[in-house]
Design an enzyme around this catalytic site. Structure first.
Site, PDB file in Angstrom:
ATOM      1  N   HIS A  15       0.838  -1.202   0.000  1.00  0.00           N
ATOM      2  CA  HIS A  15       0.000   0.000   0.000  1.00  0.00           C
ATOM      3  C   HIS A  15       0.876   1.256   0.000  1.00  0.00           C
ATOM      4  CE1 HIS A  15      -3.991  -1.816   1.551  1.00  0.00           C
ATOM      5  NE2 HIS A  15      -3.196  -2.821   1.259  1.00  0.00           N
ATOM      6  N   ASP A 120      -5.164   6.257   1.809  1.00  0.00           N
ATOM      7  CA  ASP A 120      -5.369   4.826   1.601  1.00  0.00           C
ATOM      8  C   ASP A 120      -6.821   4.529   1.958  1.00  0.00           C
ATOM      9  OD1 ASP A 120      -3.496   2.096   1.505  1.00  0.00           O
ATOM     10  OD2 ASP A 120      -5.438   1.837   2.498  1.00  0.00           O
ATOM     11  N   ASN A 371       0.745  -5.958  -6.378  1.00  0.00           N
ATOM     12  CA  ASN A 371       1.974  -5.268  -6.796  1.00  0.00           C
ATOM     13  C   ASN A 371       2.952  -6.213  -7.473  1.00  0.00           C
ATOM     14  OD1 ASN A 371       1.922  -2.365  -5.625  1.00  0.00           O
ATOM     15  ND2 ASN A 371       1.000  -3.713  -4.120  1.00  0.00           N
TER      16      ASN A 371
END
Ligand code: UDP
Length: 487
Positions: A15, A120, A371
């Site tokens: 994140h 976030d 990711n």
């Protein structure tokens, strides 16, 4: 004066990395940026931000807030999920960041008096603050559209409640492709009330009240699912992924050390450099990179099966192992493998992006964190999927649907990064490794699809491409809101 945007990254490497990348891109495009975090998280990206400000003259800085370690009974320095050895400590870190820091964060944001908050998604309370301050709040979602669509359809149609057992496969209604799953592969919170489920509900509610949602993905990667997701949510999102492509251009990464830095801190430089030297001696496309994200901990039994399978498959590999509960066994695995000579083991944090970039790497066995997937696909590396927890089974299904991966055959969701599901046998692992790494029809098809995907992703990030256009439009939108608020 340029609009001032405050960023709130969450304390988890995946994140944090992505949100800081957006912050740096905003500063590159002329916005004033402040990233608020805790001191140990700041260390992860401090040098990049300093370079942007001091060398490139951009308006970007970090403000830190003390992490409440003493209130939580944690040692100093444990502020990110990457440094938590077990679920209990991970829970405390999460609670500290999302709950205990709420008031100090609110106070700091009020003092900074920004024109916009990019938070976030897990800091759902920022939507109330943004409303109070009459400024836009953008939520950042570090997951795929496909995953969001699957979760929605599972909630809406509950096909998993219409089967007789956890292992029976069912089709998920409402999607664009025929996607099959087993109940055992679905996240807990979609099957029962959990703490995480309640949090997801707050996140969704906050997203619906936000000015917009920013996604680290692009429609070329998930054809049709961006549109489906926007139809489900009833609003447009900003698709600016894969962020790493923009960042590579921004940093103009040429030398290996700079690429290390672009992918944040690497504690063990010696091991990383040794690994890169070892890769230099390997044939192109011959090595399998095996890494399961920032925090996954396998049992020693499972690690042994992985290492034996890789040895049997006779394929050179780099294996990344996080700190084990039983150090003795972990070491004996390492010693056994080192005798084989066809592998390199990294204990702890690996420079994943630079390893994936090396010409010797021909495949990536991954837990399917979003990711990791983006990094592999932008670098043209085909995958072997081994989903474990969180939304990883959905990501694995997407990859298989797109013909970009081979599955190991994991079919049981774990509630956290300590893997507790039954051990997957070395035979299954070996078979998947051989299918991808040996010359086979499957392997050739997958490699061709990955090559096409690299071209698509590159085109999305070039001027006029969908992600590039959305990034520019997003920045213009923030400027427009700031201008309207000031007049
Ligand atoms: N990563 C890394 N070295 C490691 C493990 C992970 O650089 O040893 C990076 C990886 O490149 C990626 C992130 O950490 O950027 C992991 O994110 P992902 O979404 O794949 O998985 P998560 O860690 O959230 O489970």
């Amino acid at each position: 004066m340029a609009p001032h945007v405050v960023f709130l990254p969450y304390s988890m490497m995946s994140h944090l990395t992505a949100l800081v990348q957006i912050a740096r891109l905003f500063a590159f495009h002329g916005l004033r940026v402040t990233i608020i975090t805790t001191p140990h998280n700041a260390l992860v990206f401090q040098s990049l931000v300093d370079k942007d400000r001091l060398v490139s003259g951009r308006s970007i800085c970090i403000r830190t807030l003390k992490f409440p370690s003493n209130v939580l009974g944690l040692p100093e320095g444990i502020e990110n999920l990457v440094s938590t050895p077990n679920v209990e400590i991970a829970g405390k870190v999460h609670y500290g960041v999302v709950n205990l820091l709420q008031k100090p964060l609110e106070q700091m944001i009020r003092q900074l008096n920004p024109n916009c908050i990019v938070s976030d998604m897990l800091f759902h309370w920022t939507v109330d603050l943004a409303e109070e301050l009459h400024i836009p709040r953008f939520s950042f979602q570090p997951v795929s559209f496909f995953c969001q669509c699957v979760r929605h359809c599972l909630r809406e149609y509950t096909p998993h409640n219409k089967v007789d057992s956890d292992s029976e496969r069912f089709t998920i209604p409402g999607l664009l492709h025929e996607i099959k799953m087993k109940r055992s592969e679905i996240e807990d919170f979609l099957k029962e009330e959990t703490y995480y489920g309640k949090m997801v509900k707050s996140v969704v509610d906050a997203d619906l009240r936000s000015h917009g949602i920013i996604h680290n993905t692009c429609s070329l990667l998930e054809p049709g699912y961006a549109e489906l997701y926007e139809k489900i949510r009833g609003r447009k999102g900003w698709h600016v992924g894969p962020l790493s492509l923009f960042i590579n251009k921004l940093d103009d990464v040429k030398r290996s050390k700079e690429i290390h830095n672009s992918n944040f801190s690497v504690p063990n430089w010696k091991e990383s450099d040794d690994c890169l030297s070892w890769l230099e001696d390997q044939d192109p496309n011959s090595v399998l990179f095996v890494c399961f994200g920032s925090s996954t901990r396998f049992s020693n039994d499972q690690l042994r099966e992985i290492t034996l399978a890789l040895k049997e498959a006779n394929c050179p590999f780099v294996l990344v192992v996080k700190e084990q509960q039983d150090h003795h066994d972990g070491n004996s695995n390492k010693e056994m493998l080192n005798k084989n000579g066809k592998c390199f083991i990294i204990k702890g944090w690996a420079p994943q992006v630079i390893i994936l970039k090396h010409r010797a790497i021909g495949g990536f066995m991954t837990h399917c964190g979003w990711n990791s997937i983006l990094e592999a696909l932008t670098l043209g590396v085909p995958l072997i999927t081994w989903p474990l927890f969180s939304e990883q089974f959905h990501n694995a299904n997407l990859l298989e649907q797109l013909g970009l991966a081979i599955r190991v055959g994991a079919d049981m969701w774990n509630s956290g990064f300590i893997v507790s599901c039954p051990v997957i046998s070395r035979e299954k692992i070996e078979s998947a490794v051989k299918r991808l790494m040996c010359d086979s029809e499957d392997s050739r098809k997958i490699r061709a699809n990955v090559k096409l995907m690299v071209e698509r992703l590159n085109s999305a990030s070039e001027e006029g491409g969908s992600s590039h256009s959305d990034l520019i439009a997003l920045i213009e939108e923030i400027k427009r809101c700031a201008f309207n608020n000031s007049t």
